[in-house]
Design a protein around this motif. Sequence first.
Motif, PDB file in Angstrom:
ATOM      1  N   ILE A 167       0.859  -1.183   0.000  1.00 12.34           N
ATOM      2  CA  ILE A 167       0.000   0.000   0.000  1.00 12.34           C
ATOM      3  C   ILE A 167       0.897   1.235   0.000  1.00 12.34           C
ATOM      4  O   ILE A 167       1.621   1.456   0.968  1.00 12.34           O
ATOM      5  CB  ILE A 167      -0.921   0.021   1.237  1.00 12.34           C
ATOM      6  N   PRO A 168       0.905   2.034  -1.073  1.00 15.04           N
ATOM      7  CA  PRO A 168       1.751   3.239  -1.086  1.00 15.04           C
ATOM      8  C   PRO A 168       1.299   4.227  -0.015  1.00 15.04           C
ATOM      9  O   PRO A 168       0.143   4.637   0.022  1.00 15.04           O
ATOM     10  CB  PRO A 168       1.569   3.788  -2.503  1.00 15.04           C
ATOM     11  N   ALA A 169       2.224   4.609   0.846  1.00 11.43           N
ATOM     12  CA  ALA A 169       1.865   5.329   2.066  1.00 11.43           C
ATOM     13  C   ALA A 169       1.394   6.756   1.830  1.00 11.43           C
ATOM     14  O   ALA A 169       0.578   7.279   2.583  1.00 11.43           O
ATOM     15  CB  ALA A 169       3.064   5.335   3.015  1.00 11.43           C
ATOM     16  N   ASP A 170       1.891   7.421   0.818  1.00 10.85           N
ATOM     17  CA  ASP A 170       1.651   8.855   0.679  1.00 10.85           C
ATOM     18  C   ASP A 170       0.444   9.212  -0.177  1.00 10.85           C
ATOM     19  O   ASP A 170       0.144  10.400  -0.349  1.00 10.85           O
ATOM     20  CB  ASP A 170       2.900   9.533   0.091  1.00 10.85           C
ATOM     21  N   PHE A 171      -0.226   8.209  -0.718  1.00  6.13           N
ATOM     22  CA  PHE A 171      -1.340   8.480  -1.622  1.00  6.13           C
ATOM     23  C   PHE A 171      -2.597   7.762  -1.143  1.00  6.13           C
ATOM     24  O   PHE A 171      -2.535   6.643  -0.634  1.00  6.13           O
ATOM     25  CB  PHE A 171      -0.991   8.062  -3.050  1.00  6.13           C
ATOM     26  N   GLY A 172      -3.731   8.416  -1.297  1.00  5.50           N
ATOM     27  CA  GLY A 172      -4.993   7.843  -0.857  1.00  5.50           C
ATOM     28  C   GLY A 172      -6.150   8.676  -1.353  1.00  5.50           C
ATOM     29  O   GLY A 172      -6.033   9.410  -2.338  1.00  5.50           O
ATOM     30  N   GLY A 173      -7.273   8.571  -0.652  1.00  8.71           N
ATOM     31  CA  GLY A 173      -8.463   9.313  -1.046  1.00  8.71           C
ATOM     32  C   GLY A 173      -8.443  10.736  -0.519  1.00  8.71           C
ATOM     33  O   GLY A 173      -7.480  11.192   0.110  1.00  8.71           O
ATOM     34  N   HIS A 174      -9.562  11.431  -0.734  1.00 10.92           N
ATOM     35  CA  HIS A 174      -9.594  12.853  -0.432  1.00 10.92           C
ATOM     36  C   HIS A 174     -11.028  13.357  -0.431  1.00 10.92           C
ATOM     37  O   HIS A 174     -11.929  12.735  -1.007  1.00 10.92           O
ATOM     38  CB  HIS A 174      -8.787  13.643  -1.474  1.00 10.92           C
TER      39      HIS A 174
END
Length: 255
Positions: A167-174
């Motif tokens: 799971i890439p730590a720096d990217f997600g939802g918003h």
Amino acid sequence: MVEIKSDASLDAMRAAGRVVGEALAAVRRAADVRVSLRELDEVAREVLREAGADSPFLNYRPSFADTPFPAVICASVNDAIVHGIPTDYRLRDGDLVSIDCGALLGGWAGDAAVSFTVGTPRPADLALIETTERALAAGIAAAVVGARLGDISHAIGSVGRAAGYGIPADFGGHGIGRRMHEDPHLPNDGRPGRGMRLQHGMVLAIEPMFLAGGRGDYDTAPDGWTLVTTDGSRAAHAEHTVAITDEGPRILTLP
């Protein structure tokens, strides 16, 4: 600052989200072996044009980007995680494709993504896509009034970690509303019971992205936009714009 939307605003966002859903469906139908990523971008452009919608992706330039984004979809293939620029690359048998698309209509934004295979699928790719979609469903199910932001993150991360994916730590939802990216940031992993409490009228773009290699490490490609897995493993991405309501989660980006 997190904006709470009125019920009328949620209906307006549904109109924008429907355009996104239709664009993604059209791109998926058009995607086939030997079709170029640039041709898929044109398919999405036509859907937006017919709906009278604009693209929040086209010419978008956040602080990390040296150049504005040149397309209305992100087209990420195989080891590309997100933010892939559509090029003249022609799809090959067995490619794993992730398409992210947004729309602006009536002053409101919608944002969604889908991953799929082209031609003969690899079983491992199908498992990766299915798990990513299942994590999205778990995140949506956790997006209820009275829960906390961390409950969504935990629901997503639990599915990915149980499958052994990175799971890439720096990217997600918003958050999303008048602009494509609003507060709050929504990590794809986290502790339950933490973060702000969810309330009626909040709208979130929930978007798990998983890496098959089991690590969350990524690099930025030379184009300055595309994120690629460091180990060359494949990646999948799924997303919906979701309203938190007293009646339960409302998905705004279905076609």
